[in-house]
Motif scaffolding. Sequence first.
Motif, short mmCIF file in Angstrom:
data_model
loop_
_atom_site.label_atom_id
_atom_site.label_comp_id
_atom_site.label_asym_id
_atom_site.label_seq_id
_atom_site.Cartn_x
_atom_site.Cartn_y
_atom_site.Cartn_z
N VAL A 57 3.66 -6.86 -1.57
CA VAL A 57 2.93 -7.16 -2.81
C VAL A 57 3.27 -6.13 -3.88
CG1 VAL A 57 1.01 -8.18 -1.49
CG2 VAL A 57 0.87 -5.79 -2.22
N PRO A 58 3.17 -6.52 -5.16
CA PRO A 58 3.59 -5.62 -6.25
C PRO A 58 2.50 -4.64 -6.67
CG PRO A 58 3.01 -7.74 -7.17
CD PRO A 58 2.83 -7.86 -5.68
N GLY A 59 2.08 -3.78 -5.75
CA GLY A 59 1.06 -2.79 -6.08
C GLY A 59 0.78 -1.92 -4.88
N PRO A 60 -0.01 -0.83 -5.07
CA PRO A 60 -0.33 0.06 -3.95
C PRO A 60 -1.19 -0.64 -2.89
CG PRO A 60 -1.42 0.80 -5.98
CD PRO A 60 -0.55 -0.35 -6.35
N VAL A 61 -0.90 -0.34 -1.64
CA VAL A 61 -1.61 -0.96 -0.52
C VAL A 61 -2.03 0.14 0.45
CG1 VAL A 61 -1.36 -2.49 1.48
CG2 VAL A 61 -0.20 -3.05 -0.67
N GLU A 62 -3.25 0.04 0.96
CA GLU A 62 -3.63 0.88 2.09
C GLU A 62 -3.05 0.21 3.33
OE1 GLU A 62 -7.64 3.24 2.72
OE2 GLU A 62 -7.82 1.21 3.50
N HIS A 63 -1.93 0.76 3.83
CA HIS A 63 -1.18 0.03 4.86
C HIS A 63 -2.02 -0.22 6.10
CE1 HIS A 63 2.32 -1.43 6.95
NE2 HIS A 63 2.10 -0.58 7.92
N SER A 64 -2.88 0.73 6.47
CA SER A 64 -3.66 0.58 7.70
C SER A 64 -4.59 -0.62 7.65
CB SER A 64 -4.46 1.86 7.98
OG SER A 64 -5.31 2.13 6.87
N PRO B 293 -4.62 -2.07 -7.71
CA PRO B 293 -3.29 -2.49 -8.16
C PRO B 293 -3.31 -2.84 -9.64
CG PRO B 293 -4.35 -4.28 -7.00
CD PRO B 293 -5.29 -3.11 -6.90
N PRO B 294 -2.47 -2.18 -10.47
CA PRO B 294 -2.58 -2.37 -11.92
C PRO B 294 -2.21 -3.77 -12.40
CG PRO B 294 -0.75 -0.90 -11.36
CD PRO B 294 -1.49 -1.15 -10.11
N ILE B 295 -1.26 -4.44 -11.74
CA ILE B 295 -0.85 -5.76 -12.26
C ILE B 295 -1.27 -6.90 -11.33
CG2 ILE B 295 1.08 -4.81 -13.59
CD1 ILE B 295 2.95 -5.97 -11.39
N MET B 296 -2.33 -6.67 -10.51
CA MET B 296 -2.81 -7.72 -9.60
C MET B 296 -4.31 -7.93 -9.78
SD MET B 296 -0.77 -6.50 -6.12
CE MET B 296 -1.32 -7.87 -5.11
N PRO B 297 -4.74 -8.42 -10.95
CA PRO B 297 -6.18 -8.58 -11.17
C PRO B 297 -6.82 -9.48 -10.11
CG PRO B 297 -4.90 -9.71 -12.87
CD PRO B 297 -3.94 -8.86 -12.10
N GLY B 298 -7.95 -9.05 -9.59
CA GLY B 298 -8.66 -9.82 -8.57
C GLY B 298 -8.28 -9.47 -7.14
N TRP B 299 -7.24 -8.64 -6.97
CA TRP B 299 -6.76 -8.33 -5.62
C TRP B 299 -7.32 -7.01 -5.09
CZ3 TRP B 299 -2.92 -11.05 -2.68
CH2 TRP B 299 -2.36 -12.17 -3.32
N ASP B 300 -8.00 -6.21 -5.93
CA ASP B 300 -8.41 -4.87 -5.50
C ASP B 300 -9.26 -4.92 -4.23
OD1 ASP B 300 -8.67 -2.11 -5.53
OD2 ASP B 300 -10.40 -2.15 -6.89
N ARG B 301 -8.77 -4.28 -3.18
CA ARG B 301 -9.43 -4.17 -1.87
C ARG B 301 -9.66 -5.52 -1.18
NH1 ARG B 301 -10.83 -0.07 -5.16
NH2 ARG B 301 -11.23 2.02 -4.34
#
Lengths: 398, 398
Positions: free
Chosen positions: B150-157, B164-172
């Motif tokens: 995905v195009p943003g930071p992910v907590e891999h675990s 994620p700055p360019i993924m509105p609605g996806w946070d956590r």
Amino acid sequence: MSDADRSFGGASTGAGEIFQLLLDGHARTKADLVHLTGLARSTVSSRVDALLASGLVIPAGEAASTGGRPPSRVAFNPRAGLVLAVDLGASHATVAVSDLGGRILASITHALDIASGPVAVLDRVVAEGRTLLDDATLRAIPIVGVGIGVPGPVEHSSGRPYNPPIMPGWDRFDIPAYVQQTFDVPVLVDNDVNVLALGEQTASFPETTDLIFVKVATGIGAGIIAGGTLQRGAQGSAGDMGHVRVPHSPDSPRANDEDRDLEDLASGSAIAATLRAQGADAETSNDVVELVRSGNPAAIEALRQAGRDVGEVLATVVNLLNPSVIVLGGSIARAGEHLLAGVREVVYRRSIPLATQHLAIVQSPTGERAAVLGAAVLVAREVLSPANVDARVAAAAR
Amino acid sequence: MSDADRSFGGASTGAGEIFQLLLDGHARTKADLVHLTGLARSTVSSRVDALLASGLVIPAGEAASTGGRPPSRVAFNPRAGLVLAVDLGASHATVAVSDLGGRILASITHALDIASGPVAVLDRVVAEGRTLLDDATLRAIPIVGVGIGVPGPVEHSSGRPYNPPIMPGWDRFDIPAYVQQTFDVPVLVDNDVNVLALGEQTASFPETTDLIFVKVATGIGAGIIAGGTLQRGAQGSAGDMGHVRVPHSPDSPRANDEDRDLEDLASGSAIAATLRAQGADAETSNDVVELVRSGNPAAIEALRQAGRDVGEVLATVVNLLNPSVIVLGGSIARAGEHLLAGVREVVYRRSIPLATQHLAIVQSPTGERAAVLGAAVLVAREVLSPANVDARVAAAAR
């Protein structure tokens, strides 16, 4: 079979793998080892016997009996060999003897000018090593390796310094070959910050897999442990923080300056130059430390600004590598909390929240002994690797 | 025994370790495996039989006879399971099915707006996955895992995007739990540049242990492979190059500007804004790419300057990590050689000689398929790890 297959070794190998299970220091019975490895009892038995013959493993009493003769235990023997661990700085040296468990048994520290060149420095270090080893309790134990940390870039594979800026005469000098004229054992050479990072991790952060050690002294460098492994990079020059350009900060007193290398801004030499320009009597890192300890306000502010400059680069490191611990060491970092305060000020403001929420930025808890400890651990890990244990066991069997 | 001991497992484990020897794709006899491992013949035999029963290993013909019945060979079976590999970008998606050897068997690519949110995006991806898997040649093979970039930071675990700055609605948003409503298998989520780095290494640089993949598209990020391992850092946010501050260069047209984040200077969006300010008709990264391809001089110079800005940060990365390969990918990097030329100009001037003498800076040789390949490899490595193979073998035996 292909050559790749052969590299796994033949049926004679395997003692090294069993040995790894004993490195945690716990004593175990052969039955324990059969259970842990799934190997056949006869295989475990012959390998443990071979390890006992090599001296790497020793009898360690008896387990509780479940009826019949109680089973005997074996354990890793850290006194199977000694490591000569050497920390060379710009202006000091520590020579130590450790056991294979990384325990420092004896050491010498004194002033020394690295610029007196490799022959003079190494002759002295080797002589001191001989003196330390010529001790009634150590004389019977073989020396199995030498680890040396030096204050400059090293090609780790060959053990040669490579264009070291503060080590005149050392460029591409074959340190291992020279030391092996006296001690005919593996000689591992690494950058001082790499051994500091290993030593700090071993002593104070054994559970941490992502740790950056930054040394701020006459020069500036970093040792990088990422994913649990010391990262040297493709040619061994990883961690060269001193030559990273520092973006000038709009709120810095140097706002109109050009960007400069971190070492030209925040090293002990650079801080001394800044203070001289303000009329203070400061020639060296040690003079800076003295002024700070005496409460000189200009020196304290210079140290805090150096911390901000180091922090600018560490903010980048945090975004790139997301460590959980940053350890600050070296004489300038140890001169009080001022450098640390400047680093924290910038890193927590500049780095992304996910990377800083669990980030600890601390002064070196282990201090100067981290260097010889790291040099000892570097050698012990190499000597005790499965392949090298297999080779030692095979040699003992001949 | 301590809990630490138990984690080694009991005598029932070990099939996974034997299996690792077969991952190179070569067929081997049981005698080969006895020789390679030093395990007892009966142990190897029972473990190979268990691997055959699990389907991970299949018969692979007979070896040359040395007299008597020729011994049979076994080999890794990449068709023992399928992986659904998904590459989500800001404005596109690729859904692919691969085997366990990382071979892409089928794929769909189309435009998609990541900002339509996780439910709409994942529903479509999952439906496309079902369509791809509903194929006569694939229907009988179990799906063993899903990998998603995905195009943003992910907590891999946890597999959750994190601010994620360019993924509105996806946070956590719990991506694994949502996908598992359809595919009840392990779901691994990672930043797109991490899967790109893995895919590029697998396809084009299999011998390289220190590789940096930099994606320059709508945003900017890096995937870091150091010491042979993808480095995610302590919280999984490693490689965030977009938020690194760029020191302004004295010879830059922006010499009097403040330092800014790399993404504000050199991303597709930032370049479009620069060109708009000069009167060009550029709203998006794609507009920038079109202008460059049409030979627009301002766009070409903007791309070269973006390359210099990326190079300023990469010079720091090179000093810190000493990689042997830097791969530039993403739509902006693929718009010609201009970005690459700007990067090279700065990196070779600024980094220390030891770090650059063997450094290759190249455009992505693998291209867009590196993303799904990397997502597939991410899952295959996990599913085929010794511990997971042991678990699968144990399940097949019940």
